[in-house]
Design a protein around this motif. Structure first.
Motif, short mmCIF file in Angstrom:
data_model
loop_
_atom_site.label_atom_id
_atom_site.label_comp_id
_atom_site.label_asym_id
_atom_site.label_seq_id
_atom_site.Cartn_x
_atom_site.Cartn_y
_atom_site.Cartn_z
N ARG A 15 0.87 -1.18 0.00
CA ARG A 15 0.00 0.00 0.00
C ARG A 15 0.90 1.22 0.00
NH1 ARG A 15 -3.35 0.19 5.38
NH2 ARG A 15 -1.49 -0.50 6.40
N SER A 16 0.41 2.27 -0.56
CA SER A 16 1.14 3.53 -0.56
C SER A 16 0.67 4.35 0.63
CB SER A 16 0.87 4.29 -1.86
OG SER A 16 1.36 5.60 -1.75
N THR A 17 1.47 4.36 1.68
CA THR A 17 1.12 5.13 2.87
C THR A 17 2.23 6.10 3.24
OG1 THR A 17 1.97 3.37 4.29
CG2 THR A 17 -0.38 3.32 3.79
N SER A 44 -5.76 4.26 -3.69
CA SER A 44 -6.23 4.59 -2.34
C SER A 44 -5.24 4.02 -1.33
CB SER A 44 -7.62 3.98 -2.10
OG SER A 44 -7.95 4.03 -0.73
N SER A 45 -4.86 4.81 -0.33
CA SER A 45 -3.89 4.34 0.66
C SER A 45 -4.45 3.23 1.55
CB SER A 45 -3.40 5.51 1.52
OG SER A 45 -4.48 6.07 2.24
#
Length: 172
Positions: free
Chosen positions: A50-52, A111-112
């Protein structure tokens, strides 16, 4: 790792587990061995993530090679990876001899809270970048980037690492 701490649990690896915000810190996770680049023989890597990232952090997932492996060095000499930039953009990036070719930003489609499969298929003079949703398999993006026609097909390196990297560009 340069001050950052990577932590691992049953749910995965957190690259900045210490949540450090100091400028010029980072962490780099690489494959133990480098992958040999053979003519007409592609390489593929896949990362489920995930892109956080937070503001002013840069993340990279894919293949890369630098003479000095570092979590903090901004410039990668040769590579093909998805890059999550400090401005929030997410772009595929192909790098030959420190010269970058970037694709289209897909941040608006990500979406994160969701996990995605980030694929990089590296061939002689091009790389194909694919992003799919892990839960549904829906393809978010497919982009092909090519080296300049004047560049050697196999770059100037014979081996690359598969890697994940997170670094603080400036204090987030």
């Amino acid at each position: 790792a340069a001050t950052m701490t990577a932590t691992q649990s049953a749910s995965g690896i957190v690259l900045n587990g210490s949540a450090i915000t100091t400028t010029a810190t980072g962490v780099l996770l690489t494959s133990r061995q480098q992958f040999m680049r053979y003519p007409v023989c592609g390489l593929m890597t896949r990362v489920r993530a995930r892109s956080t990232l937070v503001a002013n952090q840069v993340g990279e997932l894919g293949f890369g090679f630098s003479a000095t492996l570092s979590g903090t060095t901004a410039q990668v000499e040769n590579g093909a990876h998805w890059r999550i930039n400090s401005d929030g953009t997410i772009v595929p990036t192909l790098i030959y001899n420190s010269t970058e070719v970037t694709g289209t930003n897909i941040a608006g489609s990500i979406s994160s809270s969701n996990f995605y499969d980030w694929f990089v298929f590296l061939e002689d003079d091009r790389a194909t970048f694919v992003c799919t949703r892990s839960d549904t398999g829906a393809e978010i993006s497919r982009q092909v980037l090519r080296q300049a026609i004047t560049a050697p097909k196999l770059w100037n390196v014979t081996h690359v690492y598969s890697w994940l990297r997170c670094r603080n560009n400036t204090a987030p």
